[in-house]
Scaffold this active site. Structure first.
Site, mmCIF file in Angstrom:
data_model
loop_
_atom_site.group_PDB
_atom_site.id
_atom_site.type_symbol
_atom_site.label_atom_id
_atom_site.label_comp_id
_atom_site.label_asym_id
_atom_site.label_seq_id
_atom_site.Cartn_x
_atom_site.Cartn_y
_atom_site.Cartn_z
ATOM 1 N N HIS A 90 47.615 -33.280 31.406
ATOM 2 C CA HIS A 90 46.292 -33.301 30.791
ATOM 3 C C HIS A 90 46.123 -32.088 29.893
ATOM 4 O O HIS A 90 46.572 -30.994 30.210
ATOM 5 C CB HIS A 90 45.168 -33.337 31.839
ATOM 6 C CG HIS A 90 45.253 -32.253 32.868
ATOM 7 N ND1 HIS A 90 46.087 -32.320 33.956
ATOM 8 C CD2 HIS A 90 44.608 -31.062 32.969
ATOM 9 C CE1 HIS A 90 45.952 -31.233 34.690
ATOM 10 N NE2 HIS A 90 45.056 -30.443 34.114
ATOM 11 N N HIS A 133 43.299 -29.611 28.374
ATOM 12 C CA HIS A 133 41.906 -29.141 28.419
ATOM 13 C C HIS A 133 41.498 -28.829 26.979
ATOM 14 O O HIS A 133 42.190 -28.065 26.290
ATOM 15 C CB HIS A 133 41.782 -27.839 29.203
ATOM 16 C CG HIS A 133 42.085 -27.917 30.659
ATOM 17 N ND1 HIS A 133 41.100 -27.962 31.624
ATOM 18 C CD2 HIS A 133 43.259 -27.933 31.331
ATOM 19 C CE1 HIS A 133 41.658 -27.982 32.827
ATOM 20 N NE2 HIS A 133 42.969 -27.968 32.680
ATOM 21 N N GLY A 180 47.510 -22.286 37.429
ATOM 22 C CA GLY A 180 46.223 -22.923 37.732
ATOM 23 C C GLY A 180 46.242 -24.434 37.697
ATOM 24 O O GLY A 180 45.181 -25.064 37.789
ATOM 25 N N GLN A 181 47.430 -25.045 37.566
ATOM 26 C CA GLN A 181 47.454 -26.521 37.573
ATOM 27 C C GLN A 181 47.145 -27.030 38.972
ATOM 28 O O GLN A 181 47.768 -26.597 39.956
ATOM 29 C CB GLN A 181 48.818 -27.053 37.100
ATOM 30 C CG GLN A 181 48.787 -28.566 36.909
ATOM 31 C CD GLN A 181 50.096 -29.150 36.376
ATOM 32 O OE1 GLN A 181 51.092 -28.442 36.234
ATOM 33 N NE2 GLN A 181 50.083 -30.437 36.098
ATOM 34 N N ASN A 193 47.707 -26.262 31.501
ATOM 35 C CA ASN A 193 48.161 -25.501 32.664
ATOM 36 C C ASN A 193 49.382 -26.208 33.235
ATOM 37 O O ASN A 193 49.355 -27.420 33.451
ATOM 38 C CB ASN A 193 47.055 -25.429 33.719
ATOM 39 C CG ASN A 193 45.864 -24.603 33.257
ATOM 40 O OD1 ASN A 193 46.023 -23.659 32.498
ATOM 41 N ND2 ASN A 193 44.673 -24.970 33.709
ATOM 42 N N ASP A 198 35.199 -32.667 31.891
ATOM 43 C CA ASP A 198 35.639 -32.032 33.134
ATOM 44 C C ASP A 198 34.457 -31.936 34.095
ATOM 45 O O ASP A 198 33.334 -31.630 33.701
ATOM 46 C CB ASP A 198 36.205 -30.637 32.841
ATOM 47 C CG ASP A 198 37.023 -30.091 33.992
ATOM 48 O OD1 ASP A 198 38.257 -29.988 33.857
ATOM 49 O OD2 ASP A 198 36.422 -29.756 35.043
ATOM 50 N N ILE A 199 34.716 -32.205 35.364
ATOM 51 C CA ILE A 199 33.658 -32.215 36.385
ATOM 52 C C ILE A 199 33.144 -30.795 36.658
ATOM 53 O O ILE A 199 32.033 -30.633 37.180
ATOM 54 C CB ILE A 199 34.203 -32.874 37.676
ATOM 55 C CG1 ILE A 199 33.096 -33.459 38.516
ATOM 56 C CG2 ILE A 199 35.086 -31.925 38.464
ATOM 57 C CD1 ILE A 199 33.589 -34.385 39.614
HETATM 58 P P1 AMP Z 1 44.150 -28.180 36.157
HETATM 59 O O1 AMP Z 1 43.568 -27.152 37.110
HETATM 60 O O2 AMP Z 1 44.662 -27.630 34.869
HETATM 61 O O3 AMP Z 1 45.147 -29.066 36.877
HETATM 62 O O4 AMP Z 1 42.924 -29.086 35.712
HETATM 63 C C1 AMP Z 1 42.365 -30.063 36.516
HETATM 64 C C2 AMP Z 1 40.936 -30.204 36.065
HETATM 65 O O5 AMP Z 1 40.458 -31.444 36.548
HETATM 66 C C3 AMP Z 1 39.988 -29.127 36.587
HETATM 67 O O6 AMP Z 1 39.408 -28.440 35.479
HETATM 68 C C4 AMP Z 1 38.960 -29.911 37.388
HETATM 69 O O7 AMP Z 1 37.652 -29.394 37.258
HETATM 70 C C5 AMP Z 1 39.079 -31.294 36.795
HETATM 71 N N1 AMP Z 1 38.685 -32.403 37.653
HETATM 72 C C6 AMP Z 1 39.021 -32.585 38.964
HETATM 73 N N2 AMP Z 1 38.491 -33.740 39.415
HETATM 74 C C7 AMP Z 1 37.832 -34.308 38.372
HETATM 75 C C8 AMP Z 1 37.071 -35.510 38.215
HETATM 76 N N3 AMP Z 1 36.898 -36.391 39.216
HETATM 77 N N4 AMP Z 1 36.518 -35.755 37.004
HETATM 78 C C9 AMP Z 1 36.666 -34.868 35.988
HETATM 79 N N5 AMP Z 1 37.384 -33.735 36.077
HETATM 80 C C10 AMP Z 1 37.945 -33.439 37.252
#
Ligand code: AMP
Ligand code: ZN
Length: 117
Positions: free
Chosen positions: A103, A105, A96-97, A90, A35-36
């Site tokens: 995906h 986590h 929080g999605q 999520n 995760d970024i």
């Molecule tokens: P959610 O909030 O459950 O939809 O999770 C989306 C996740 O994607 C968040 O934890 C972000 O930090 C992560 N995210 C967004 N952009 C990227 C990216 N380019 N590379 C890796 N993770 C990312």
């Protein structure tokens, strides 16, 4: 068509290699990357290569791939040496999605509170 890549989807772009990501595992059906914005020492996202808006939609349409996400989640945890970890899906903006491509986590490497916030 269900499962087809979406032009405006960040994770479809990661699957296609159009956006860089720290990919740690890949199978025929899944990709796992860090995760970024990590919320724990291990924070990895495991995604299906096919596009569905959330985990329940994926499971309804392609249950084997939904199971692949769980199998891959354990492989990620094993790879990072985690005995304990949390898998979070999520679902919906209120939970929080923010990315509407299913995906998981995988969180671990620190104490995890229960119940989560
Ligand atoms: P959610 O909030 O459950 O939809 O999770 C989306 C996740 O994607 C968040 O934890 C972000 O930090 C992560 N995210 C967004 N952009 C990227 C990216 N380019 N590379 C890796 N993770 C990312
Ligand atoms: Zn997508």
């Amino acid at each position: 068509m269900a499962g087809e890549p979406q032009d405006d989807c960040l994770f479809c772009k990661i699957v296609a290699g159009q956006i860089p990501a720290t990919i740690i595992r890949e199978t025929e059906t899944t990709v796992a990357f860090r995760d970024i914005n990590p919320q724990a020492p291990t924070h990895v996202l495991v995604i299906p290569k096919v596009h569905y808006a959330n985990a329940a939609d994926l499971a309804a349409a392609e249950p084997e791939i939904a199971a692949d996400l769980l199998r891959e989640s354990r492989a990620v945890a094993d790879g990072d040496g985690l005995e304990s970890y949390r898998i979070v899906f999520n679902t919906g903006t209120g939970a929080g999605q923010t990315v509407f491509h299913a995906h998981a986590h995988i969180l671990g490497g620190r104490g995890l509170q229960w119940p989560p916030g």
